[in-house]
Design an enzyme around this catalytic site. Structure first.
Site, PDB file in Angstrom:
ATOM      1  CB  SER A   9       8.825  34.704  42.091  1.00 55.65           C
ATOM      2  OG  SER A   9       8.559  35.512  40.976  1.00 55.65           O
ATOM      3  CE1 TYR A  57      14.092  35.886  41.721  1.00 55.85           C
ATOM      4  CE2 TYR A  57      12.302  35.864  40.135  1.00 55.85           C
ATOM      5  CZ  TYR A  57      12.765  36.116  41.410  1.00 55.85           C
ATOM      6  OH  TYR A  57      11.903  36.572  42.384  1.00 55.85           O
TER       7      TYR A  57
HETATM    8  N1  LIG Z   1      10.370  42.381  44.682  1.00 51.96           N
HETATM    9  C1  LIG Z   1       9.621  41.644  43.903  1.00 51.96           C
HETATM   10  O1  LIG Z   1       8.949  42.156  42.994  1.00 51.96           O
HETATM   11  C2  LIG Z   1       9.540  40.156  44.111  1.00 51.96           C
HETATM   12  C3  LIG Z   1       8.632  39.421  43.326  1.00 51.96           C
HETATM   13  C4  LIG Z   1       8.536  38.051  43.523  1.00 51.96           C
HETATM   14  C5  LIG Z   1       9.319  37.426  44.481  1.00 51.96           C
HETATM   15  N2  LIG Z   1      10.192  38.163  45.217  1.00 51.96           N
HETATM   16  C6  LIG Z   1      11.010  37.454  46.219  1.00 51.96           C
HETATM   17  O2  LIG Z   1      10.916  38.098  47.463  1.00 51.96           O
HETATM   18  C7  LIG Z   1      12.073  37.784  48.232  1.00 51.96           C
HETATM   19  C8  LIG Z   1      12.611  39.036  48.887  1.00 51.96           C
HETATM   20  O3  LIG Z   1      13.112  39.899  47.897  1.00 51.96           O
HETATM   21  P1  LIG Z   1      12.953  41.491  47.922  1.00 51.96           P
HETATM   22  O4  LIG Z   1      12.150  41.855  46.733  1.00 51.96           O
HETATM   23  O5  LIG Z   1      12.538  41.947  49.250  1.00 51.96           O
HETATM   24  O6  LIG Z   1      14.473  41.906  47.577  1.00 51.96           O
HETATM   25  P2  LIG Z   1      15.576  42.711  48.399  1.00 51.96           P
HETATM   26  O7  LIG Z   1      15.051  44.030  48.817  1.00 51.96           O
HETATM   27  O8  LIG Z   1      16.766  42.689  47.509  1.00 51.96           O
HETATM   28  O9  LIG Z   1      15.831  41.793  49.674  1.00 51.96           O
HETATM   29  C9  LIG Z   1      16.493  40.563  49.561  1.00 51.96           C
HETATM   30  C10 LIG Z   1      17.012  40.132  50.908  1.00 51.96           C
HETATM   31  O10 LIG Z   1      17.713  38.906  50.712  1.00 51.96           O
HETATM   32  C11 LIG Z   1      19.006  39.054  51.266  1.00 51.96           C
HETATM   33  N3  LIG Z   1      20.022  38.250  50.603  1.00 51.96           N
HETATM   34  C12 LIG Z   1      20.438  38.318  49.321  1.00 51.96           C
HETATM   35  N4  LIG Z   1      21.450  37.456  49.133  1.00 51.96           N
HETATM   36  C13 LIG Z   1      21.688  36.831  50.304  1.00 51.96           C
HETATM   37  C14 LIG Z   1      22.612  35.865  50.746  1.00 51.96           C
HETATM   38  N5  LIG Z   1      23.566  35.371  49.956  1.00 51.96           N
HETATM   39  N6  LIG Z   1      22.540  35.442  52.038  1.00 51.96           N
HETATM   40  C15 LIG Z   1      21.627  35.957  52.892  1.00 51.96           C
HETATM   41  N7  LIG Z   1      20.738  36.894  52.532  1.00 51.96           N
HETATM   42  C16 LIG Z   1      20.767  37.328  51.246  1.00 51.96           C
HETATM   43  C17 LIG Z   1      19.338  40.530  51.117  1.00 51.96           C
HETATM   44  O11 LIG Z   1      20.401  40.858  52.011  1.00 51.96           O
HETATM   45  P3  LIG Z   1      21.264  42.202  51.825  1.00 51.96           P
HETATM   46  O12 LIG Z   1      20.419  43.301  52.406  1.00 51.96           O
HETATM   47  O13 LIG Z   1      22.489  41.911  52.594  1.00 51.96           O
HETATM   48  O14 LIG Z   1      21.497  42.364  50.367  1.00 51.96           O
HETATM   49  C18 LIG Z   1      18.008  41.139  51.500  1.00 51.96           C
HETATM   50  O15 LIG Z   1      17.846  41.198  52.891  1.00 51.96           O
HETATM   51  C19 LIG Z   1      13.056  37.119  47.264  1.00 51.96           C
HETATM   52  O16 LIG Z   1      13.024  35.728  47.463  1.00 51.96           O
HETATM   53  C20 LIG Z   1      12.495  37.477  45.905  1.00 51.96           C
HETATM   54  O17 LIG Z   1      12.832  36.536  44.916  1.00 51.96           O
HETATM   55  C21 LIG Z   1      10.324  39.515  45.062  1.00 51.96           C
END
Ligand SMILES: NC(=O)c1ccc[n+]([C@@H]2O[C@H](COP(=O)([O-])OP(=O)(O)OC[C@H]3O[C@@H](n4cnc5c(N)ncnc54)[C@H](OP(=O)(O)O)[C@@H]3O)[C@@H](O)[C@H]2O)c1
Length: 363
Positions: A184, A212
């Site tokens: 990120s 984070y």
């Molecule tokens: N969205 C943004 O703006 C953004 C920006 C920069 C970076 N990111 C990064 O992108 C990545 C994906 O995030 P996202 O935005 O797609 O969020 P999301 O929709 O919340 O998806 C997160 C995923 O990670 C899984 N997860 C969370 N805790 C876990 C655990 N203890 N063990 C195994 N799986 C786990 C969740 O599983 P469940 O479905 O079971 O909860 C879900 O499948 C993350 O690393 C985040 O930091 C996101």
């Protein structure tokens, strides 16, 4: 955080974050959506956190392009339901998708070891490991995993680091192979104290933002050293990626008022399909390994970092601190219960069995 980082660096980090949020659409306007992918029938990919958001899109698109996809997720039932849905939507468009679910809960290092042991027992190749799963528990109080680590640090950095190292034998078998860490832009305001990775010493007051951003910086630092330890001849590229600011479930802990405000800016936010592009690019584009091997130069401290626009970018100034990165690498190995020289041993082809590590760890 600003005291630890220095005012200028902290300010620069925030300006870069705002720049990415407000200009990501312009920066990435040359990219098609969805990102066109080549046929991937030869690839086996593990995608963590593929039940929601960016990871869900990544897994689906890789599978639709022919890859064998392993959805590594904690809610296996949700994963199975997604596969069922994707298969029925795909029916008639080609051979059935080659997707499966395996259980992985990053809040438990035991679960990571079990996952790796089960995967490595197949003795098959792994071509792409995508460490996507992550949490940002905005506004939540400091919480700890069953292993005693701060939850952001464990889910976003420590557990993926353990997974990466334990899967090295499979990545070696799959060479040329890739490790892709969904990072990120927030790492730019992160600061990691290797002696206080869980932010418990009282030197800094914990906030979810500190948890984070520090976990994301720790991931860059760890992978930079890992990148240096893996010789070019091994054919394993190590990368970090910024997906952009994406409308997903990542902000699930936000209060409903803030969530409403967050969703009021949809023009600036990427859809998960748009947010998946930089990771899919990093996982599949033929130029990426070449770029990574150039960055192995002795005087270059950071692993490859791919931006929202699918172009190489530079990680933060703090990420270039090689001394701290080395200490973060060593401390990470200690916190996840791995011997400090495990990567070297695995690269030399030594059998370091997951069960052995598990046994050593439990003593
Ligand atoms: N969205 C943004 O703006 C953004 C920006 C920069 C970076 N990111 C990064 O992108 C990545 C994906 O995030 P996202 O935005 O797609 O969020 P999301 O929709 O919340 O998806 C997160 C995923 O990670 C899984 N997860 C969370 N805790 C876990 C655990 N203890 N063990 C195994 N799986 C786990 C969740 O599983 P469940 O479905 O079971 O909860 C879900 O499948 C993350 O690393 C985040 O930091 C996101």
């Amino acid at each position: 955080m600003k005291e630890a980082l220095g005012w200028m660096e902290w300010l620069r980090g925030w300006l870069n974050i705002l720049y990415e949020i407000f200009f990501q659409r312009i920066l990435a306007c040359h990219l098609k959506n969805p990102l066109p992918l080549p046929p991937l029938g030869d690839l086996t990919c593990i995608v963590t956190g593929s039940t929601s958001g960016i990871g869900l899109e990544i897994a689906k698109q890789l599978a639709e392009s022919g890859a064998h996809v392993v959805m590594a997720c904690r809610r296996t039932q949700a994963g199975q339901e997604l596969i069922h849905k994707w298969q029925s939507e795909w029916s008639g468009m080609g051979p059935p998708l080659n997707v499966e679910v395996m259980e992985l809960d990053l809040l438990s290092l035991d679960s990571v070891r079990r996952f790796a042991a089960a995967w490595n027992a197949r003795s098959g190749p792994l071509h792409v490991l995508i460490n996507n799963a992550g949490i940002f528990s905005i506004g939540a109080p400091q919480a700890f995993s069953v292993d005693g680590h701060e939850e952001h640090m464990q889910v976003n950095h420590l557990a993926p680091a353990l997974l990466t190292v334990l899967l090295l034998p499979s990545l070696i078998r799959g060479s040329p192979s890739r490790i892709v860490n969904v990072n990120s832009i927030m790492h730019q305001v992160g600061f990691v104290d290797p002696d206080d990775m869980n932010v418990v010493s009282g030197k800094r007051k914990f906030s979810s933002l500190i948890g984070y951003s520090s976990s994301k910086l720790a991931q860059v630092m760890f992978n930079s050293i890992l990148n240096k330890k893996i010789p070019s001849e091994a054919g394993i590229s190590v990368t970090c990626v910024s997906p952009g600011t994406v409308q997903t479930n990542v902000a699930r802990t936000l209060s409903s008022t803030i969530q409403a405000a967050y969703h009021l800016i949809p023009y600036f936010l990427f859809t998960p399909q748009e947010g998946a592009r930089s990771t899919l690019f990093t996982a599949t584009d033929p130029q990426v390994p070449e770029y990574c091997s150039v960055l192995k130069a002795d005087d270059w401290p950071v692993c490859a970092y791919i931006s929202v626009d699918c172009r190489p970018t530079n990680a933060s100034e703090e990420a270039h601190n090689l001394e701290t990165s080395k200490r973060v690498y060593e401390k990470t190995m200690e916190l996840v219960g791995l011997p400090p020289d495990v990567v070297e041993k695995l690269l030399e082809g030594e059998e370091v069995l997951t069960e052995e590590i598990e046994r050593d760890h439990s003593h």
